[in-house]
Enzyme design. Structure first.
Site, short mmCIF file in Angstrom:
data_model
loop_
_atom_site.label_atom_id
_atom_site.label_comp_id
_atom_site.label_asym_id
_atom_site.label_seq_id
_atom_site.Cartn_x
_atom_site.Cartn_y
_atom_site.Cartn_z
N CYS A 46 0.84 -1.21 0.00
CA CYS A 46 0.00 0.00 0.00
C CYS A 46 0.87 1.26 0.00
O CYS A 46 0.57 2.24 -0.68
CB CYS A 46 -0.91 0.04 1.23
SG CYS A 46 -1.99 -1.38 1.37
C1 BEZ Z 1 0.62 -4.75 1.91
O1 BEZ Z 1 0.23 -3.63 1.60
O2 BEZ Z 1 1.80 -5.06 1.82
C2 BEZ Z 1 -0.38 -5.80 2.36
C3 BEZ Z 1 -1.52 -5.43 3.04
C4 BEZ Z 1 -2.40 -6.42 3.48
C5 BEZ Z 1 -2.13 -7.75 3.23
C6 BEZ Z 1 -0.98 -8.10 2.52
C7 BEZ Z 1 -0.10 -7.13 2.08
#
Ligand code: BEZ
Length: 225
Positions: A46
């Protein structure tokens, strides 16, 4: 409420954002909008995505598109996270500044309205077991109609060049009587809309080439605009 479809009016809502409270339809005004969701703040994929949207903001501005993110956390968390995103951006891709709103949606009100919750992946839940949002993207036009919906899994960062590409296609198709072929990018040849008769097409697109009776191609009229 039944799930959303292309062509539905984007549900309106009021929400707190990092740039103050908004009413979605009022905030969109006469622009296009991209509403995109994230599983959670302070997560690696994100963080890279938000930084990339900040970097590409001038490309969205050029097309008359406002961008607004959503993450299933509260405002104070978002405010702290933005500092991390800017910090990561400054170390990897030059100065990055998140200057678009991020919706605070800790209780998933907007996420539920837009069907952004992952009901299947048992690993994509918060500490209370509530599903996080998945990576959805909604492109909404100035009439507040949903024109694109996509969902990506939590583990995969989106390609925002693709979102810009679809916006180029939608905006060209709204202005000219054309559609766009596989892998099209602005400036490539386009398809004359099947609803245009051959007689009309000869006037509208004098350089048109007919490959098949139903597949007529011409220069991209939006590239000159
Ligand atoms: C991420 O943004 O890295 C992420 C967020 C939730 C689950 C898996 C990855």
């Amino acid at each position: 409420m039944p799930s959303l479809r292309l062509g539905n009016v984007a549900p309106d809502f009021e929400a707190e954002t990092t740039q103050g409270p908004i009413k979605l339809h009022e905030w969109i005004g006469n622009s296009w909008a991209v509403l995109f969701s994230h599983p959670a703040d302070f997560t690696p994929v994100c963080t890279t995505e938000l930084g990339e949207v900040a970097r590409k903001k001038p490309e969205f501005d050029k097309r008359g598109v406002k961008v607004i993110g959503l993450s299933a956390n509260a405002l104070d968390s978002h405010d702290k996270w933005i500092k991390d995103i800017d910090d990561f951006g400054s170390k990897t891709s030059g100065a990055t500044h998140v200057d678009f709103p991020i919706i605070a949606d800790p209780d998933r009100t907007v996420a539920t309205l837009y069907d952004m919750l992952d009901a299947v992946d048992p690993t994509n839940v918060d500490s209370k077991g509530i599903p996080f949002t998945v990576r959805t993207v909604f492109v909404i036009d100035p009439k507040k109609i949903i024109r694109l919906m996509i969902s990506y899994p939590a583990q995969t960062g989106r390609d925002f060049n693709e979102i810009l590409r679809v916006i180029d296609s939608l905006q060209a198709g709204d202005k000219y009587r054309i559609t766009t072929p596989v892998n099209w990018k602005k400036g490539d040849d386009v398809i004359v809309h099947p609803g245009v008769s051959n007689d009309e097409a000869k006037t509208l697109f004098p350089g048109m080439k007919t490959y098949l009776p139903y597949l007529r191609m011409t220069e991209d009229p939006s590239a000159k605009a």
